[in-house]
Write a protein that holds these residues in place. Structure first.
Motif, short mmCIF file in Angstrom:
data_model
loop_
_atom_site.label_atom_id
_atom_site.label_comp_id
_atom_site.label_asym_id
_atom_site.label_seq_id
_atom_site.Cartn_x
_atom_site.Cartn_y
_atom_site.Cartn_z
N GLN A 190 -5.08 -5.10 23.94
CA GLN A 190 -3.71 -5.29 24.39
C GLN A 190 -2.80 -5.51 23.20
O GLN A 190 -3.16 -6.17 22.22
N GLN A 193 -1.52 -2.12 27.93
CA GLN A 193 -2.54 -2.84 28.68
C GLN A 193 -3.92 -2.58 28.08
O GLN A 193 -4.22 -1.49 27.61
N ASN A 214 -8.27 -5.94 30.37
CA ASN A 214 -7.80 -6.91 31.35
C ASN A 214 -6.46 -6.44 31.90
O ASN A 214 -5.53 -6.18 31.16
N ASP A 215 -6.38 -6.32 33.18
CA ASP A 215 -5.13 -5.89 33.82
C ASP A 215 -4.19 -7.09 33.90
O ASP A 215 -4.09 -7.76 34.92
N SER A 216 -3.49 -7.33 32.79
CA SER A 216 -2.62 -8.50 32.72
C SER A 216 -1.29 -8.24 33.42
O SER A 216 -0.79 -7.12 33.46
N LYS A 217 -0.71 -9.29 33.92
CA LYS A 217 0.57 -9.21 34.60
C LYS A 217 1.66 -9.80 33.71
O LYS A 217 1.51 -10.90 33.16
#
Length: 229
Positions: A62, A86, A89-92
């Motif tokens: 990331q 991204q 990890n699919d970070s928000k």
């Protein structure tokens, strides 16, 4: 007896099993160093190294991507790109903040976005001219005082915070663009060459005719008295 014992020791040393020890799989991250361990265990009389294949997987780390410098002109709009890359990890994205540090002065927060509270624009000289767009910064009607270092800060969950800085250069006047000028010059040169050729040809023909006329006049003057006798 001593000779036999020495031979036995040498034989045992050469019978040592050789091998190579590696890990079956190694995981690394983009733009990070990765070490592939390789331990050679010698044996017998074979001193050559044997390599085994690795299954190496590179995971996209990331990060935040911004241009190092952007140049715009007074009176024009400018977009300062800011892209969050991204990883596995699919970070928000929970918050985006833009701050400006002028060439002379302290850093000031000019706009912030929160997924919970929305957009907040503090009272600065940029208020009313800035907005956030996924999560790039747009500045309307750029002024000379807008120049400086703009930092894009992105807070994500659960990966944490990332930031990148872009230097905005503001120039007074946009250079005049004249894309037709080279063509106009080429056409003018071509026309000048053609006119020169026509003019030169005309003068050459006129000179030939004039010289021919003079010769005819001289010949007539010489021949006329003879004919009269």
């Amino acid at each position: 007896m001593k000779t036999g014992r020495r031979s036995l020791l040498i034989l045992l040393w050469f019978n040592t099993i050789h091998d190579i020890k590696v890990l079956p799989e190694v995981t690394g991250y983009v733009r990070h160093d990765v070490r592939l361990p390789c331990d050679f265990i010698p044996g017998q009389n074979d001193s050559q190294f044997h390599t085994n294949g690795y299954a190496v997987h590179f995971l996209k780390s990331q990060d935040i991507k911004v241009p190092p410098e952007v140049t715009r002109y007074v009176g024009h709009d400018v977009t300062l790109p800011c892209h969050f890359i991204q990883g596995q990890n699919d970070s928000k994205i929970t918050q985006v903040q833009w701050a400006l540090k002028p060439p002379e002065g302290e850093e000031i927060i000019i706009i912030a976005f929160s997924s919970t509270y929305g957009v907040d624009v503090p009272e600065t000289f940029l208020k009313g001219r800035v907005e956030i767009e996924e999560p790039s910064l747009i500045i309307r009607d750029v002024e000379k005082a807008d120049a400086g270092s703009y930092t894009c800060s992105i807070t994500t969950f659960p990966s944490g915070s990332f930031e990148g800085t872009t230097n905005l250069v503001v120039q007074e006047q946009m250079p005049v663009q004249m894309p037709m000028l080279p063509r106009m010059i080429a056409v003018g040169v071509f026309v000048l060459i053609v006119l020169t050729m026509f003019t030169t040809t005309y003068f050459i023909i006129a000179r030939i005719r004039r010289e021919a006329s003079v010769k005819d006049s001289v010949y007539t003057d010489i021949v006329s008295p003879v004919m009269s006798d």
